[in-house]
Design an enzyme around this catalytic site. Structure first.
Site, short mmCIF file in Angstrom:
data_model
loop_
_atom_site.label_atom_id
_atom_site.label_comp_id
_atom_site.label_asym_id
_atom_site.label_seq_id
_atom_site.Cartn_x
_atom_site.Cartn_y
_atom_site.Cartn_z
CD GLU A 40 -3.01 -0.89 2.31
OE1 GLU A 40 -2.81 -0.05 3.20
OE2 GLU A 40 -3.94 -1.73 2.33
NE ARG A 96 -4.35 5.58 -24.28
CZ ARG A 96 -3.39 4.69 -24.50
NH1 ARG A 96 -3.06 4.38 -25.74
NH2 ARG A 96 -2.76 4.13 -23.50
CD GLN A 97 -9.70 2.42 -19.73
OE1 GLN A 97 -10.68 1.81 -19.29
NE2 GLN A 97 -8.49 2.20 -19.25
CE LYS A 194 -5.57 3.84 -35.40
NZ LYS A 194 -4.75 4.81 -34.76
NE ARG A 196 -6.73 1.01 -32.75
CZ ARG A 196 -5.49 1.04 -32.27
NH1 ARG A 196 -4.84 -0.07 -32.05
NH2 ARG A 196 -4.91 2.18 -32.00
CG ASP A 222 -0.73 10.00 -32.01
OD1 ASP A 222 -1.73 10.55 -31.51
OD2 ASP A 222 -0.73 8.80 -32.36
#
Ligand code: R5P
Length: 319
Positions: A40, A96-97, A194, A196, A222
């Protein structure tokens, strides 16, 4: 401003924080950021911060303990009566989520930001966020964002000797490529589309190029290089379409999995990154591909100084 400035950091950003402190001519704040025997996170601020203007620097790439260190440092500073606390997150993980793009998935970006946003900090300074709308999850904190282009454009100007074109490696990167192209004095940029496979792997044959790269150097821009799958596939497609030198400029270099090997096996000439995520210099020098890491410390230090002095941060972006 009379309030003392204190800068603390978690383990993900100790080196960067040291650079920032050096530029601000202050000593890094004293804190223990370690682990208990069971793993922890254990945090203790080791100096008086009562009434101080506290900055906590930590990137939050995996492991998730990096989030916990940033949050617990803020909580500790708040509990020790700091006057104001600013989180400085050079790379914000889980960003990104940011949507429910499949059934039964959480919007993880919101969960992780909520953790940081409720630890007693008043402000947050972000750097080249993948998903800008997620800044709203930090409310009611004051949110500032800096951009990697401020650091990378002067370097790219030195690279762009031959005829070149700026390229977006995917659909979402269009606005970024447009900005870089404009800052480099170009009217246009090229798009790589692109698709995927189910596995997430990118098939080179499925890449469509909108625009012309033949006989030109290509500068891909990017925000993130993770596994390097995107830029490697795009660089192969660019080479097939007749490109000359291929450069990749990305702010956040996660370099997961086989990223180094993939880049070495690709037609990429040089990869330009920043130090929002720490890597050992030896790791960056090991392979064929030239990896140039630019420091964001001067920009962060100036933003910290401006926040401390009550000056505008957005004018720093525009200048
Ligand atoms: C995607 O939207 C991002 O901007 C990056 O292109 C992506 O995260 C890079 O991932 P990888 O290096 O694994 O292809």
């Amino acid at each position: 401003m009379d309030r003392r400035i204190k800068v603390f950091s978690g383990n993900a950003s100790n080196l960067l924080a040291e650079e920032v402190c050096k530029l601000l001519s202050i000593k890094p704040g004293l804190a223990e950021v370690g682990r208990f025997k069971d793993g922890e996170v254990r945090v203790q601020i080791k100096e008086d911060v009562r009434g101080a203007d506290v900055f906590i620097i930590n990137s939050t790439e995996p492991p998730a303990e990096n989030f916990i260190e940033a949050g617990l440092l803020a909580e500790a500073a708040c509990g020790a009566s700091a006057d104001r606390i600013t989180l400085v997150i050079p790379y914000l993980g889980y960003n990104r989520q940011d949507r429910k793009d499949r059934p039964r998935v959480p919007i993880s970006a919101s969960v992780m930001i909520n953790f940081l946003a409720n630890r007693g900090a008043n402000r947050v300074l972000l750097f080249d966020l993948h998903s800008e709308p997620t800044m709203g999850y930090f409310k009611p904190m004051v949110v500032d964002q800096l951009y990697g282009s401020k650091v990378s454009i002067p370097y790219i100007k030195g690279l762009a000797k031959n005829p070149f074109v700026v390229a977006s490696p995917d659909k979402g990167g269009g606005p970024r490529a447009e900005t870089y192209a404009r800052l480099l004095g170009q009217e246009d940029f090229v798009f790589f589309f692109k698709s995927r496979k189910g596995t997430g792997e990118i098939k080179v044959e499925s890449i469509k190029i909108v625009g012309n790269v033949e006989g030109k150097d290509v500068i891909f821009v990017d925000d993130i290089i993770d596994t390097a799958g995107t830029i490697v596939a795009d660089s192969l497609a660019a080479k097939t379409a007749g490109a000359n030198n291929i450069y990749v400029v990305a702010t956040h270099a996660l370099f997961s999995g086989e990223a180094f090997k993939r880049m070495d096996d690709s037609p990429i000439t040089e990869v330009v990154i920043t130090n929002t995520i720490s890597h050992k210099p030896s790791e960056l020098k090991a392979g064929r591909v030239l990896i140039t890491s630019l420091s964001v410390a001067p920009l962060l230090a100036e933003a910290v100084r401006r926040i401390h002095e009550g000056e505008s941060v957005s004018s720093l972006i525009l200048s």
